[in-house]
Enzyme design. Structure first.
Site, PDB file in Angstrom:
ATOM      1  N   GLY A   1      46.275   5.783 -15.126  1.00 47.18           N
ATOM      2  CA  GLY A   1      46.149   7.229 -14.959  1.00 47.18           C
ATOM      3  C   GLY A   1      46.878   8.067 -15.986  1.00 47.18           C
TER       4      GLY A   1
ATOM      5  CG  ASP B   1      50.330  10.504  -3.137  1.00 50.05           C
ATOM      6  OD1 ASP B   1      50.607  11.513  -2.473  1.00 50.05           O
ATOM      7  OD2 ASP B   1      49.465   9.684  -2.776  1.00 50.05           O
TER       8      ASP B   1
HETATM    9  P1  IMP Z   1      52.458   6.839  -5.260  1.00 50.18           P
HETATM   10  O1  IMP Z   1      52.975   5.447  -5.415  1.00 50.18           O
HETATM   11  O2  IMP Z   1      52.008   7.130  -3.852  1.00 50.18           O
HETATM   12  O3  IMP Z   1      53.383   7.911  -5.786  1.00 50.18           O
HETATM   13  O4  IMP Z   1      51.106   6.908  -6.053  1.00 50.18           O
HETATM   14  C1  IMP Z   1      51.084   6.996  -7.397  1.00 50.18           C
HETATM   15  C2  IMP Z   1      49.763   6.489  -7.939  1.00 50.18           C
HETATM   16  O5  IMP Z   1      48.671   6.610  -7.005  1.00 50.18           O
HETATM   17  C3  IMP Z   1      49.394   7.366  -9.094  1.00 50.18           C
HETATM   18  O6  IMP Z   1      49.909   6.836 -10.303  1.00 50.18           O
HETATM   19  C4  IMP Z   1      47.894   7.386  -9.052  1.00 50.18           C
HETATM   20  O7  IMP Z   1      47.389   6.316  -9.825  1.00 50.18           O
HETATM   21  C5  IMP Z   1      47.528   7.157  -7.611  1.00 50.18           C
HETATM   22  N1  IMP Z   1      47.198   8.429  -6.917  1.00 50.18           N
HETATM   23  C6  IMP Z   1      47.918   9.071  -5.972  1.00 50.18           C
HETATM   24  N2  IMP Z   1      47.324  10.205  -5.566  1.00 50.18           N
HETATM   25  C7  IMP Z   1      46.173  10.284  -6.278  1.00 50.18           C
HETATM   26  C8  IMP Z   1      45.097  11.260  -6.320  1.00 50.18           C
HETATM   27  O8  IMP Z   1      45.071  12.301  -5.643  1.00 50.18           O
HETATM   28  N3  IMP Z   1      44.090  10.977  -7.192  1.00 50.18           N
HETATM   29  C9  IMP Z   1      44.055   9.869  -7.976  1.00 50.18           C
HETATM   30  N4  IMP Z   1      45.039   8.952  -7.977  1.00 50.18           N
HETATM   31  C10 IMP Z   1      46.085   9.155  -7.126  1.00 50.18           C
HETATM   32 MG    MG Z   2      48.696   5.566 -11.574  1.00 50.68          MG
END
Ligand code: IMP
Ligand code: MG
Length: 197
Positions: free
Chosen positions: A60, A117
């Protein structure tokens, strides 16, 4: 006489891709551009002339990484680490692959990700990178989703706080689609189906 070109202007894409009928713009190409330029300024101010190793979290971060590194003025090394946990909008086990990462021992390191996130991805990647002995380790994210965090750490640099909606574009995907949108969009529920191809 050579023409002076503002490096920030090089980042404005000449096309904005055609929007799918059901995507809704959350941040425009221009808003993203201004945000990344501001991030570049803050990073330049923070590190000055000190050499920096910037590590993007695949996949991403590739778009923000490409735009950001061209705004940085210090001696720079660029590497990547892969972290993946999503299929569609469903969270699975986090898998981290650091085989492509350069040696970071004794270096100032800045980790760059697309979105913060729950925060679990960044916390886990940071823990693994700390074990490799960098001199300093900071993190920067383009987006932070409001009130979603399940961890106590916060990134050192956050460009935009966004509402709790699933977003795509500017590197972010849904089942590997939409990464090439130049703007950030939210998907309508109809688009969030597992048979998306
Ligand atoms: P976390 O571990 O929950 O902070 O998620 C981080 C990863 O989840 C990010 O690097 C994204 O690849 C993916 N992600 C989280 N939310 C979204 C979203 O709304 N759209 C697309 N990818 C997301
Ligand atoms: Mg990611």
């Amino acid at each position: 006489m050579t023409k002076q070109v503002d490096p920030a202007l090089l980042l404005i894409p000449s096309n904005t891709n055609s929007p799918k009928s059901t995507v809704k713009t959350l941040l425009t190409t221009e808003q993203l551009h201004h945000g990344v330029v501001q991030l570049g300024r803050e990073i330049n101010e923070t590190y000055g002339d000190r050499p920096l190793t910037i590590i993007g979290v695949l996949t991403g971060s590739v778009v923000v990484l490409a735009d950001l590194i061209r705004l940085l003025e210090m001696p720079l090394r660029v590497g990547v680490v892969q972290a993946s946990s999503y299929r569609g909008t469903i969270r699975g086990d986090l898998v981290i692959n650091s085989e492509l990462m350069p040696d970071i021992r004794g270096r100032d390191v800045l980790l760059v990700d697309d979105i913060f996130d729950t925060g679990r991805t960044l916390v886990e990647v940071i823990a693994q990178m700390q074990a490799l002995g960098p001199t300093s380790l900071r993190s920067a994210v383009l987006l932070r989703k409001k009130e979603r965090q399940e961890v106590t750490m916060d990134p050192d640099f956050v460009v935009f706080d966004i509402p709790d909606e699933f977003v795509v574009g500017y590197g972010l995907d849904y089942n590997d689609a939409y990464r090439n949108l130049t703007y950030l969009a939210t998907l309508e529920p109809d688009d969030l189906t597992d048979d998306f191809a």
